[in-house]
Design a protein around this motif. Structure first.
Motif, PDB file in Angstrom:
ATOM      1  N   ALA A 117      42.163  25.384  28.192  1.00  0.00           N
ATOM      2  CA  ALA A 117      41.012  26.113  28.727  1.00  0.00           C
ATOM      3  C   ALA A 117      41.307  27.609  28.801  1.00  0.00           C
ATOM      4  N   TRP A 118      42.524  27.959  29.219  1.00  0.00           N
ATOM      5  CA  TRP A 118      42.898  29.378  29.291  1.00  0.00           C
ATOM      6  C   TRP A 118      42.767  30.034  27.922  1.00  0.00           C
ATOM      7  N   ASP A 119      43.282  29.371  26.897  1.00  0.00           N
ATOM      8  CA  ASP A 119      43.236  29.928  25.545  1.00  0.00           C
ATOM      9  C   ASP A 119      41.803  30.152  25.085  1.00  0.00           C
ATOM     10  N   VAL A 120      40.927  29.195  25.371  1.00  0.00           N
ATOM     11  CA  VAL A 120      39.536  29.300  24.939  1.00  0.00           C
ATOM     12  C   VAL A 120      38.847  30.453  25.656  1.00  0.00           C
ATOM     13  N   ARG A 159      42.996  25.207  33.544  1.00  0.00           N
ATOM     14  CA  ARG A 159      43.526  26.233  32.644  1.00  0.00           C
ATOM     15  C   ARG A 159      44.596  25.712  31.686  1.00  0.00           C
ATOM     16  N   ALA A 160      45.369  24.701  32.069  1.00  0.00           N
ATOM     17  CA  ALA A 160      46.429  24.190  31.190  1.00  0.00           C
ATOM     18  C   ALA A 160      46.002  22.930  30.437  1.00  0.00           C
ATOM     19  N   LYS A 161      44.753  22.517  30.608  1.00  0.00           N
ATOM     20  CA  LYS A 161      44.274  21.266  30.008  1.00  0.00           C
ATOM     21  C   LYS A 161      43.656  21.539  28.635  1.00  0.00           C
ATOM     22  N   GLU A 170      33.109  19.472  31.441  1.00  0.00           N
ATOM     23  CA  GLU A 170      34.209  20.420  31.624  1.00  0.00           C
ATOM     24  C   GLU A 170      34.280  21.396  30.455  1.00  0.00           C
ATOM     25  N   ARG A 171      34.112  20.883  29.237  1.00  0.00           N
ATOM     26  CA  ARG A 171      34.138  21.763  28.065  1.00  0.00           C
ATOM     27  C   ARG A 171      33.008  22.791  28.136  1.00  0.00           C
ATOM     28  N   GLN A 172      31.835  22.334  28.586  1.00  0.00           N
ATOM     29  CA  GLN A 172      30.710  23.265  28.677  1.00  0.00           C
ATOM     30  C   GLN A 172      31.021  24.392  29.650  1.00  0.00           C
TER      31      GLN A 172
END
Length: 280
Positions: A117-120, A159-161, A170-172
């Motif tokens: 999630a952090w990377d995105v 954030r780490a997932k 969650e993705r949204q």
């Protein structure tokens, strides 16, 4: 007493008509008209919600605002951002000024699915980075923005997932955070509430209203009418034409929304909130 000056529009659309070329293979098949003579102004510090029945042209209008229509599509009229035609903006400058969240973002992650999630969310800072001779690392200021928007969207705990391990909701929320990380003057969102449960929908409404209060302009395509009724301006689109554009407190706006949905809904005020109810 002096009347406050009306802010200049951030985005102005004049006489926009669009026919989509799509994937047609025969030149004998005419392009499909989607938008017809659309005129719209979006002011800074406002939230505009675009509503209408399926096939009305809502997504096409939003994509036109983001300069994302295909080169083969037939487009007439003008769209200007801060007085400058969209086509005259350099791609990097436009990416800094305008953030985009598309309907398919949470479903077509592809090679991004292994990212956390952090990377995105960090992708939202790319327009601000130096690209040559090498991509510059994130600055402490960038990292602060990323953390702040993840806290706002309740995705910090993710954030780490990796995306591949997340639910669709969650993705949204992660992709919403990515759009917010741009810190653009204008944010365009196509169906941002897709797959969000009621508590997260309510949080999104509060978030968007705070963004508008801070001076950003937000334009969203929504099928959730009860959420759209909280917007500063509701744009009703039917058959590629805007039939009304105004606040839901205006009776004409409510009548246009009801008419757009074939009088199958009614809009009432409940405890100070406008709500759309189905007519069964």
């Amino acid at each position: 007493m002096t009347t406050p000056a009306t802010p200049k529009p951030l985005l102005v659309i004049k006489d926009l008509s669009v026919s989509l070329e799509g994937a047609r293979r025969s030149t004998k098949v005419a392009p499909v008209p989607v938008l017809r003579s659309v005129n719209l102004a979006v002011e800074p510090g406002t939230w505009t919600a675009i509503v209408g029945p399926n096939g009305a042209g809502k997504t096409t209008l939003l994509r036109a605002c983001a300069n994302l229509l295909g080169r083969r599509d037939n487009i007439s009229g003008t769209i200007a951002l801060m007085g400058v035609p969209l086509g005259s903006w350099a791609a990097k400058d436009l990416a800094v000024m305008m953030a985009w969240l598309g309907t398919a973002d949470a479903f077509s992650d592809g090679d991004l699915s292994a990212l956390t999630a952090w990377d995105v969310v960090a992708l939202g800072r790319l327009p601000h980075q130096r690209w040559w001779p090498a991509l510059a690392p994130l600055t402490p200021a960038d990292e602060g923005v990323i953390q702040a928007v993840m806290m706002q969207t309740h995705t910090w705990q993710l954030r780490a997932k990796p995306l591949m391990q997340m639910s669709s909701g969650e993705r949204q929320r992660v992709h919403i955070a990515r759009a917010l990380a741009v810190k653009a003057k204008m944010v365009l969102m196509d169906e941002p509430l897709l797959n969000l449960d009621p508590p997260h929908q309510a949080e999104w409404i509060q978030l968007v209203r705070s963004m508008a209060a801070s001076g950003q302009a937000v334009v969203s395509v929504l099928h959730e009418l009860n959420a759209a009724l909280y917007a500063d301006k509701v744009v009703v689109l039917v058959g590629g034409r805007i039939t009304c554009s105004g606040a839901v407190s205006d009776e004409k706006t409510r009548a246009a929304i009801t008419d757009a949905f074939s009088n199958r809904i009614e809009i009432r005020q409940l405890d100070g909130h406008w709500v759309a109810l189905p007519r069964l």
